[in-house]
Scaffold this active site. Structure first.
Site, PDB file in Angstrom:
ATOM      1  N   LYS A  32       1.026  -1.329   0.277  1.00 17.44           N
ATOM      2  CA  LYS A  32      -0.213  -0.250  -0.066  1.00 17.44           C
ATOM      3  C   LYS A  32       1.128   1.454  -0.197  1.00 17.44           C
ATOM      4  O   LYS A  32       2.194   1.295   0.710  1.00 17.44           O
ATOM      5  CB  LYS A  32      -1.032   0.425   1.373  1.00 17.44           C
TER       6      LYS A  32
ATOM      7  N   SER B 222      -9.157   1.815   3.121  1.00 16.29           N
ATOM      8  CA  SER B 222      -8.795   2.385   2.069  1.00 16.29           C
ATOM      9  C   SER B 222      -7.207   1.651   1.744  1.00 16.29           C
ATOM     10  O   SER B 222      -6.700   2.256   0.390  1.00 16.29           O
ATOM     11  CB  SER B 222      -7.689   3.819   3.102  1.00 16.29           C
TER      12      SER B 222
ATOM     13  N   SER C 114      -9.806  -0.511   7.229  1.00 16.91           N
ATOM     14  CA  SER C 114      -9.379  -0.208   6.265  1.00 16.91           C
ATOM     15  C   SER C 114      -8.435  -1.896   5.080  1.00 16.91           C
ATOM     16  O   SER C 114      -7.548  -1.542   4.444  1.00 16.91           O
ATOM     17  CB  SER C 114      -8.407   0.541   6.006  1.00 16.91           C
TER      18      SER C 114
END
Length: 498
Positions: A81, A162, A186
């Site tokens: 990420k 996210s 997330s």
């Protein structure tokens, strides 16, 4: 090579017998990315590729040919990420064009552990910009740097966030695993929305050093993969103490085990599993899938307590919002100060950049959370300390701990998301209704999500959460369920539900 069904264990076996090389697997992933992310349905899950990926894969093959013992993930392609630091000509930007040029001075500890285990870092994944902390009206999966990520099952549906890019990359076989990061939902929500397995570990099990923070009491990194076994392998590599992260060094932190040892078919026999019925009821299709899953748990030998009611908090409740606003300001300022190549030196700089570049950064959403966070004081403020205590009370003392003790439970189950993935809406933002991410996130307790079925062609997932440091036990429950159901959906790339 059937990359859609290839697991980490399967790839390692093929490496060992010479049927597959790390270079071949890495190239297959790169080809897949070019086919469906850059072109084709244009998923926008990938922000940046590692220019050294094939070179790193070649080194893995040389190490294997040498005959010397190879590390446990040797040659396995992994995405990271974009809020997690990586070296090797890759930036860390949290999806924001304000952070272009932020080359980290060193890998995050979790990335360093992946590399030490032989994993090939393929690149960085797109994400909800600044981990939802820019605006209360954010659209999951959108960032000013990467654009809007799309759900590969139905393209006009949310990838959630996210860590949406990581989840989409895993679901579509652009990699064999990925790292996400969570403060509340997330990791587990995008895993659910894209039909894969994810774990939000107990806070303190995995280092956060080199990860852009939101709120330290809840922040953690979590692995994502297509099977429970792959997630367990990744967590085994990631877990362990880090002197730079005090949460991993507390007296209560146990020695990290090999999490694959918990993966047995009979793991659910005799386990007392509570149903968080008050976290259901927002969508009849989701409830049907979860009720069928509960029947499966019962068939597998679990003792079902239904309902097991708790004082659950709503997603992003007032106390949690306060915790995150204070925590984000403090954490992001410390992060930026430790990154000499970052073009931004403070949250105030980011706010000013967005104002000056509103046509590229604020065209869909304001930066109201940024501005509220900037107005906060330090972490010694009474308001922050009160919010921190209130979050712990609601989620632990009056929440998970109380339910577990009252019903003598080993774990609690609920739908990860209360509805199927909603339609992407850049004008209004997300339509999040229900779900169970908040209680274990606020408590800092482990949370595993595993595919349970589909509703209108969209993934629905079952969550297991429970007390601190029971990550392995929860993975075992999820594994037993997964092996009985094999419910992981294959992306169909449909343009719309209709």
């Amino acid at each position: 090579m059937e990359i859609d069904t290839l697991t980490i264990a399967g790839a390692l076996d093929q490496f060992a017998c010479g049927d597959l090389s790390a270079v071949e697997l890495c190239q297959a992933c790169l080809d897949r990315i070019a086919e469906i992310d850059t072109a084709g349905p244009t998923l926008r899950a990938v922000l940046e590729l590692n220019p050294d990926a094939l070179t790193d894969a070649e080194a893995c093959d040389r190490a294997r040919r040498s005959g010397a013992p190879v590390p446990p993930l040797n040659g396995i392609p992994i995405f990271v990420k974009d809020s997690i630091d990586t070296t090797g000509h890759m930036m860390t930007t949290a999806g924001s064009i304000a952070m272009i040029g932020n080359y980290a001075p060193r890998d995050a500890v979790v990335v360093a552990r992946l590399r030490q285990a032989g994993a090939v870092v393929l690149g960085k994944t797109n994400m909800t910009e600044w981990s939802y902390m820019r605006s209360a009206r954010t659209c999951s999966g959108w960032s000013s740097r990467g654009g809007q990520i799309r759900n590969p099952h139905v393209l006009d549906r949310t990838p959630s966030g996210s860590s949406g890019g990581s989840a989409v990359a895993v679901a579509t076989s652009m990699c064999l695993g990925a790292l996400g990061a969570e403060v509340d939902g997330s990791v587990v929500r995008p895993s659910s929305a894209n039909g894969i397995v994810g774990i939000k570990p107990t806070v303190g099990l995995v280092s956060r050093t080199g990860v852009m923070p939101v709120a330290a009491p809840q922040d953690t990194v979590g692995p994502m993969a297509r099977t429970v076994a792959d997630v367990a392998r990744l967590l085994t590599v990631l877990a362990g103490p880090d002197p730079e992260d005090p949460a991993t060094m507390v007296d209560a932190t146990p020695q990290a085990p090999d999490f694959t040892t918990f993966l047995v078919d009979g793991a659910l026999k005799g386990a007392r599993i509570g149903v968080a019925r008050d976290l259901m009821g927002t969508h009849e299709g989701v409830d049907k899938v979860i009720d069928d899953a509960i029947d499966t748990l019962r068939d597998l030998g679990a003792e079902i307590v239904d309902p097991a009611i708790g004082a659950w908090t709503p997603f992003f409740g007032e106390a949690e919002t306060e915790l995150c606003l204070y925590g984000f300001k403090d954490g992001i300022n410390r992060y930026l100060a430790a990154h000499p190549k970052s073009p931004m030196k403070s949250l105030a700089d980011v706010i000013a950049f967005n104002r000056a570049n509103a046509d590229r950064t604020l065209q869909y959403f304001p930066q109201d959370l940024f501005e509220r966070a900037e107005a906060k004081g330090g972490l010694n403020d009474e308001a922050y300390l009160k919010a921190k205590e209130e979050c712990r009370r609601m989620s632990r003392t009056d929440g998970i701990d109380k339910v577990l003790a009252t019903h003598r439970l080993d774990a609690i189950v609920a739908p990860t998301d209360g509805t199927p993935p909603w339609a992407i809406d850049l004008l209004v933002g997300d339509h999040i209704v229900g779900g169970c991410s908040a209680p274990p996130a606020m408590a800092g307790y482990p949370h595993v999500t595993v595919p349970a079925g589909k509703c209108h062609g969209l993934p629905v997932a079952l969550s297991f959460f429970g007390p601190a440091w029971q990550d392995g036990k929860l993975l075992g429950y999820a594994y037993a369920f997964e092996q009985a159901t094999h419910a992981r959906p294959v992306p169909a790339f449909k343009p719309t539900v209709a």
